[in-house]
Scaffold this active site. Sequence first.
Site, short mmCIF file in Angstrom:
data_model
loop_
_atom_site.label_atom_id
_atom_site.label_comp_id
_atom_site.label_asym_id
_atom_site.label_seq_id
_atom_site.Cartn_x
_atom_site.Cartn_y
_atom_site.Cartn_z
NE ARG A 34 13.89 -0.56 0.07
CZ ARG A 34 13.39 -0.01 1.16
NH1 ARG A 34 12.43 0.85 1.06
NH2 ARG A 34 13.82 -0.32 2.35
CE LYS A 89 4.76 5.27 1.16
NZ LYS A 89 6.07 4.60 1.29
N PRO A 95 0.80 -1.22 0.00
CG PRO A 95 -0.34 -1.29 2.02
CD PRO A 95 0.66 -2.01 1.20
CD GLU A 96 4.31 2.51 -3.44
OE1 GLU A 96 4.50 3.59 -4.02
OE2 GLU A 96 4.89 1.47 -3.77
#
Length: 289
Positions: free
Chosen positions: A273, A61, A2-3
């Site tokens: 990442r 967020k 979720p952004e």
Amino acid sequence: MPELPEVEVVRRGLARWVPGRGVESVEVLHPRAVRRHLPGAADFAARIAGRTLDEPRRRGKYLWLPFGEAAVLSHLGMSGQLLVGEAAAAPQRHLRVRFAFADGGVDLRFVDQRTFGHLMVCPLVPDPHGGEAGVPDVIAHLAADPFEPVFDDEAFVRAIRRRRTGVKRALLDQSLISGVGNIYADEALWRAGLHGERPTERLTAAQARLLLRSAREVMAEALEVGGTSFDSLYVNVNGESGYFVRSLNAYGRRDEPCGRCGTAILREVFMNRSSYSCPHCQPRPRHAR
DNA sequence: AAGGGGCCCTGATTGC
DNA sequence: TGCAATCAGGGCCCCT
């Protein structure tokens, strides 16, 4: 993951089901879910029980449900979900917190597999960015997000050019701009034709504006189709997936052709990442950061 | 003091 | 086949 667009989808869902309803009881099933609520789980539950929840709000967020001068603040982390459903429904495998309402109607559940998300109760303080509504004290240090009227585009352009870091790091820094995570950072950089390791201090004002416009556009388009779902870990309050994964141009598209030039999309490990980019449209700078 | 790296966490996937 | 290593990554915390 979720952004901003995914959290906004959740906020809109909660706005249909929660405001004006009185909370009867709060059940914390996993202490880690409220670890940032320092007085503990019992205090968390006691502060909310008996209160009536107001219109849900969001910055970046973070999502919060105000009640008077305080709010239930949530961050979904990697895998957090806020679900609305029949109070009698069986508990989900990773159900962490459950809110029951006095009207006996649909309940609110915080479900989180990886437990990077959390809930807490905190006071509202005046918005340092000048918004009319109060913001939770623990996120007062964060930047506004680019969907907010109080977001100052030219202040962002000045601030990012003052930094001494890489462009992607800066985009992910929630004290510079809220709401952008790994997926939309890569998508914004692809749209702007910028490599994430370009030094921020060498961005022209025009490039910084283009980057901001790109981030805004890609997140607005994602919001229109319900956000990005790779798997069942991101869903709206009714458990439904979003469709923006079909429109991603860079993220997750390793070795697939770039939508602009056909060059194979490159995956690199950066900041522990994945980063995806087009080696032709987004050439790596000679002095990468 | 701003910037950067380690760490937390679980399930799916990969590798031997 | 089964177990172990790897990967996913947002944000807090700490170090320089």
